[in-house]
Design an enzyme around this catalytic site. Structure first.
Site, PDB file in Angstrom:
ATOM      1  CG  ASP A  18      -1.635   1.231   1.516  1.00 47.46           C
ATOM      2  OD1 ASP A  18      -1.380   2.235   0.829  1.00 47.46           O
ATOM      3  OD2 ASP A  18      -2.458   1.232   2.441  1.00 47.46           O
ATOM      4  CD  GLN A  33      -0.106   8.869   3.970  1.00 41.86           C
ATOM      5  OE1 GLN A  33       0.654   9.831   3.884  1.00 41.86           O
ATOM      6  NE2 GLN A  33      -1.412   9.000   3.978  1.00 41.86           N
ATOM      7  CE  LYS A  87      -4.361   9.526   1.569  1.00 37.52           C
ATOM      8  NZ  LYS A  87      -4.507   8.255   2.287  1.00 37.52           N
ATOM      9  CB  CYS A 115      -8.532   5.091   8.258  1.00 40.79           C
ATOM     10  SG  CYS A 115      -9.812   6.188   7.693  1.00 40.79           S
TER      11      CYS A 115
END
Ligand SMILES: *Cc1c(COP(=O)(O)O)cnc(C)c1O
Length: 406
Positions: A200, A203, A226, A364
């Protein structure tokens, strides 16, 4: 004019008063601001090129199709992927992870298989695995997190030893506390024990170099919003042999070769996974994010973000009763904190009165909050367009907020 002043002019949203004070935007981990080039690209597309893509033979459709596919090329280059047909457009990181869970997972997970996530994950890298695990009779296991917020690599190796893990799903960087995970090592270990791995990257893309081939990634997912791009666009990269073997996700237009009532054949990659009219405008505008990022000096961006992190850590630590959650040796410019005797939400509401935008709550990542036995945190997350003066304002305002709350 210094370069930072120039750069801030590229982001129109930064130049405004919020509740009477100049905006300080420290919620970049939730979404980044968009440079003017991205806003202009959106306007340009709808004003001049708007058409549905791939099937049209008229000039507008050709222009829109070319622009849409150009973004795919830029993403291929950005990720250092082998080929652009391994770049699948989704609605976001969440969309990409669900795609893998619902197609790869449904086709491959059997009763007794293990899916390994970490205690640092965002809900979108936990819940899709719980859902498919329930359906397939598989089990979700968890890599523990240490007190400073790093993954327990001994435990990771231990769990892999059993050779029952089918897939590891882990973030490159934690959105809640900023930890940079040792994914290169984690990928090697997963592969050595016969597991596939999904990273993932929501970020990491805005802060770290990503090379899917060098890291030998099986799947990598991220969100445009993002990375200074529009909302509603995400990217899933996958290894060719994995994507080719995976059944389609949704059925509809574009994802087919031939449809008949005696049987339907599916389109090639990447279209097999892109049913229906996609988010054309936002994909096209996302292209401008890459041009914009290329116009910046990468070394300067890295230095700026590292300095902001070091300065904010030092300044915030001097506030009495302030505790930073997450002190990993390797972090991006994200600081989660609590102030003794106060609730994160109250701090967030009062900071907003001073024009300062931070995020409060569980980010989250409720299992991570449970791990630290806290209800949530205040999170300040920085981007290269932020300044030390803004951090000074955060510190001064926090001191005032403290006197208001205590
Ligand atoms: C934001 C985020 C997601 C979810 O991204 P969406 O854009 O909401 O789909 C997943 N993982 C991490 C680490 C995130 O920061």
């Amino acid at each position: 004019m210094s370069s930072i002043e120039q750069i801030r002019l590229d982001f129109p949203v930064l130049d405004q008063l919020v509740n009477g004070s100049p905006l300080v935007y420290f919620d970049n981990a939730a979404t980044t601001q968009k440079p003017k080039a991205v806003l202009d690209a959106l306007q340009h597309y709808y004003s001049l090129d708007n058409a549905n893509i791939h099937r049209g033979i008229h000039s507008l459709a050709e222009r829109a199709t070319a622009a849409y596919e150009l973004t795919r090329k830029k993403i291929q280059q950005f990720l250092h992927a082998e080929s652009s047909d391994q770049i699948i457009f989704t609605s976001g990181t969440t969309g990409g992870i669900n795609l893998v869970a619902q197609t790869y997972g449904r086709a491959n997970f059997q009763a007794g298989d293990k899916i390994l996530v970490s205690n640092l994950e965002h809900h979108s890298n936990i819940v899709p695995w719980q859902m498919i695990a329930l359906e397939r009779g598989a089990e979700v296991l968890v890599i523990p997190v240490s007190d400073v917020g790093e993954l327990d690599m001994d435990a990771y190796c231990q769990i892999l030893q059993e050779n029952t893990v089918k897939l590891v799903a882990v973030n490159h960087v934690s959105n809640a506390i900023g930890t940079i995970n040792p994914i290169k090592e984690m990928i090697e270990l997963a592969h050595a024990h016969g597991a596939k791995i999904l990273i993932d990257g929501a970020q990491s893309v805005a802060h770290l170099e990503v090379d899917v081939q060098e890291f030998d990634m099986d799947f990598f997912a991220f969100s445009a919003h993002k990375l200074f791009g529009p909302t509603g666009v995400g990217v899933l990269y996958g290894k060719r042999e994995l994507l080719e073997a995976m059944p389609p996700y949704q059925g509809g237009g574009e994802m087919i070769k031939e449809v008949s009532f005696s049987g339907t054949t599916y389109n090639e990659l990447p279209y097999k996974f892109e049913a229906g009219t996609p988010n054309i405008a936002d994909v096209i505008a996302f292209s401008a994010s890459f041009d914009y990022l290329e116009s910046l000096d990468k070394g300067w961006v890295e230095k700026q973000e590292n300095e902001l992190l070091a300065y904010a850590t030092e300044q915030l630590s001097q506030i009495d009763g302030l505790r930073i959650i997450g002190n990993a040796a390797k972090k991006i410019a994200v600081i989660s904190f609590l102030i003794d005797g106060t609730h994160p939400q109250d701090i967030g509401v009062l900071l907003d009165k001073f024009g300062i935008a931070i995020r409060t709550g569980h980010h989250c990542a409720q299992p991570l909050m449970q791990r630290f036995e806290i209800p949530g945190t205040c999170r300040a997350s920085f981007s290269f367009y932020n300044t030390k003066e803004e951090i000074d304002r955060l510190v001064t305002s926090l001191k005032r907020v403290k006197t208001m709350l205590l």
